[in-house]
Design a protein around this motif. Structure first.
Motif, short mmCIF file in Angstrom:
data_model
loop_
_atom_site.label_atom_id
_atom_site.label_comp_id
_atom_site.label_asym_id
_atom_site.label_seq_id
_atom_site.Cartn_x
_atom_site.Cartn_y
_atom_site.Cartn_z
N SER A 1 62.57 8.35 -1.87
CA SER A 1 61.99 8.23 -0.52
C SER A 1 62.30 6.86 0.06
O SER A 1 62.57 6.74 1.25
N LYS B 1 53.64 14.51 1.95
CA LYS B 1 52.78 13.45 1.41
C LYS B 1 52.26 12.52 2.49
O LYS B 1 51.49 11.61 2.20
N GLU C 1 60.89 15.59 -0.30
CA GLU C 1 60.13 16.55 -1.11
C GLU C 1 60.56 17.98 -0.81
O GLU C 1 59.73 18.90 -0.76
MG LIG Z 1 59.30 10.44 -2.70
#
Ligand SMILES: [Mg+2]
Ligand SMILES: Nc1ncnc2c1ncn2[C@@H]1O[C@H](COP(=O)(O)OP(=O)(O)O)[C@@H](O)[C@H]1O
Length: 436
Positions: A93, A117, A306
Motif C-alpha cells: 500500500s 481498510k 486489497e
Molecule cells: Mg496494504
C-alpha cells in the motif's frame, strides 16, 4: 562470439591440475548487458529518467522511476496495467500510495474505487482529493442504476444489476431470471427519472402483464422467475445493505479531482458486501472515465488495493474484465494489489470460466511487482508471473519496501524510498508505542 564455459560435468572430469579454467587461457565471457540479462535478469541498466521516482535500483544502483504510459510508448510494455503482490506488511500500500501521490504531482489523476481498510483518506486530504464513505448510517449513496450516457444504457444497467444480483445470491442467474430482470428493468426505465433499486424490486414482484405475454409467459410465471432476484436485491433495499445503493447517487464522481477514494471500511469484514459495493461503484467509475465527460486528457490510475478481497466473486471478476477492456481504450492504467497469486484461485474451481478470467486479468498486467512471498508460494508465483530461477530465489528474502519489478524485457530489484513528509503511508502507528 565468445566460447562456452565448460559445464559442471566437464569440469569434474578434468585432471585436478587443470581444473580451474582461467589457467586454460579461456577468454572471459563478455556480452552486452542486454544479452546477459537473459541469463541473469538483473543485469540491465536502470531505467532512470522515465516516470515518477520510486526509489533506488538495489543491484545496479541509481534512481529508478516508473511511468506505465511512457514505457508503453517506448515499447517496453504491452499494456500499462500493473499487478503488485506481497505478504501483509511488505509495503504494497505504501508503494501504491507514493505512486499515486507522485503521479498526481506529475499531472495524473487517481481513482481508488474500493478502499476496504479506509487507509487512503489521509492521502486524499493531502492532495485535495475526494473521499466518499459508504456505510450503514452514512449519508452517501451510490445508485447502481446510474448509467453513463451511452447508446446502450439499458444493457449497461442490466449487466451491472445482473452482477450485483448474482453476487447477492451467490450463484449465476438462470436464463429465465435474466429475462425477468431485463423486463423489470425495461419497466422502470419507462419513467423519465433515473431508476433505483426499490423500483426495480417492485417491478420484479409485480411484473408487467403485456411484457410477460410477449415472452410467452403468464404474469404469474414471470413473478415466479423474479422471486429469487427480488429476494437477493431486497438485501440492498431493506437488509443489512440498506441505505447504500437504494437511492439516487449523492456524490457524482468528479473527474477533475486529483484523487477520488471510495472508502468501504464502514462495511465491515464481509466480502459479499464489498463485492456488491464495488460492482455498484463500477458504474460510478465508468461514467467518470468516459472521454468528453472528464474535460481533461489526463492519464489515470485506477488502484485496487486489497483486491484479493474483491476477487473472490465471479461476477466481480467479470465486471473487472469489462472495465479493463474499457480502460485500455481510455488510456487508464490499473493497479491490482494482491497478497499472493493463489488468492485468485478462490474465485472458482480449476478450469472454470471465472478462473480463466482471473488468469486473463493477470496476463493483462505487463508490469509485475513482487514483494516478499511466503516460501510455499514461490513456485506458484514464479510460474504465474514467468519468473526465472534467480528471481524466484530472491523473493523470500526481500525486506520491507523492496520488490522485484518484472517488465517484459527487463527486471529490477527496487527499494522504494519514502520521504519523511509522505506520512500518509504509515499503517503501523497503531502497533507502535508513541513517545510521550
Ligand atoms: Mg496494504
Ligand atoms: N519503503 C518503505 N520505507 C519505509 N517504510 C515503509 C516502506 N514501505 C512500507 N513501509 C511501512 O511499513 C508499514 C506497512 O506497509 P503497508 O504498505 O501498509 O504494507 P502492505 O500494504 O503490504 O500490507 C507501513 O507503516 C509503512 O509506513
Amino acid at each position: 562470439m565468445s566460447r562456452r564455459r565448460p559445464t559442471a560435468t566437464q569440469v569434474r572430469h578434468l585432471p585436478t591440475r587443470v581444473r580451474t579454467w582461467p589457467p586454460l587461457g579461456l577468454p572471459a565471457h563478455r556480452a552486452s548487458s542486454a544479452t546477459l540479462s537473459s541469463a541473469y535478469p538483473f543485469l540491465v541498466p536502470p531505467s532512470t529518467g522515465v516516470g515518477v521516482p520510486i526509489g533506488v535500483d538495489a543491484l545496479a544502483g541509481g534512481a529508478f522511476g516508473f511511468d506505465p504510459w511512457g514505457l508503453y510508448n517506448e515499447g517496453e510494455l504491452t499494456n500499462p496495467n500493473v499487478v503488485l503482490v506481497g505478504v501483509v506488511g511488505a509495503g504494497k500500500s505504501a508503494l501504491a500510495k507514493c505512486l499515486a501521490y507522485r503521479s498526481i504531482a506529475a499531472g495524473r489523476r487517481v481513482y481508488v474505487p474500493g478502499d476496504p481498510k479506509g487507509e487512503w483518506s489521509t492521502l486524499a486530504r493531502e492532495v485535495g482529493g475526494i473521499v466518499v464513505r459508504l456505510g450503514p448510517g452514512l449519508p452517501a449513496r451510490l445508485n447502481p442504476l446510474d448509467a453513463p450516457a451511452t447508446a446502450d444504457a439499458h444493457g449497461d444497467r442490466l449487466r451491472r444489476v445482473g452482477a450485483i444480483t448474482a453476487t447477492a445470491l451467490g450463484r449465476d442467474l438462470r436464463p429465465a431470471e435474466r429475462s425477468a430482470l431485463d423486463a423489470a428493468l425495461a419497466l422502470v426505465e419507462r419513467d423519465d427519472q433515473i431508476p433505483t433499486l426499490p423500483l426495480l424490486v417492485e417491478a420484479l414482484t409485480a411484473p408487467d402483464e403485456d411484457e410477460a405475454r410477449r415472452d410467452g409467459l403468464t404474469r404469474d410465471q414471470r413473478t415466479l422467475d423474479g422471486t429469487d432476484l427480488a429476494h437477493g436485491l431486497r438485501r440492498l433495499v431493506r437488509g443489512d445493505l440498506a441505505g447504500l445503493f437504494d437511492g439516487p447517487t449523492t456524490d457524482p464522481l468528479d473527474p477533475d479531482a486529483p484523487l477520488v477514494v471510495l472508502d468501504l471500511s464502514a462495511l465491515g469484514a464481509e466480502d459479499d458486501a464489498l463485492a456488491i459495493a464495488m460492482t455498484c461503484a463500477s458504474g460510478w467509475l465508468e461514467a467518470a472515465l468516459r472521454p468528453g465527460n472528464a474535460g481533461t486528457t489526463a492519464k489515470r490510475w485506477v488502484i485496487y488495493d486489497e483486491a484479493w478481497r474483491l476477487m473472490r466473486q465471479p461476477a466481480v471478476i467479470r465486471r473487472l474484465q469489462a472495465q479493463w477492456k474499457l480502460a485500455r481504450a481510455l488510456g487508464v492504467a490499473n493497479l491490482l494489489v494482491l497478497h499472493r497469486l493463489s488468492d485468485l484461485d478462490a474465485v472458482g474451481p480449476e478450469g472454470s470460466e471465472a478462473r480463466a478470467l482471473a488468469a486473463g486479468l493477470l496476463a493483462d498486467c505487463s508490469t509485475r511487482i513482487v514483494y516478499r512471498q511466503e516460501s510455499d508460494q514461490l513456485s506458484a508465483t514464479a510460474a504465474a508471473l514467468g519468473l526465472t530461477r534467480p528471481e524466484r530465489d530472491l523473493l523470500p528474502a526481500l525486506p520491507r519496501g523492496t520488490g522485484l519489478w518484472k517488465l517484459p524485457r527487463r527486471s529490477h530489484v527496487v527499494h522504494h524510498l519514502v520521504h519523511p513528509l509522505e506520512t500518509f503511508v504509515d499503517t503501523d502507528h497503531a502497533m507502535r508505542e508513541e513517545a510521550p
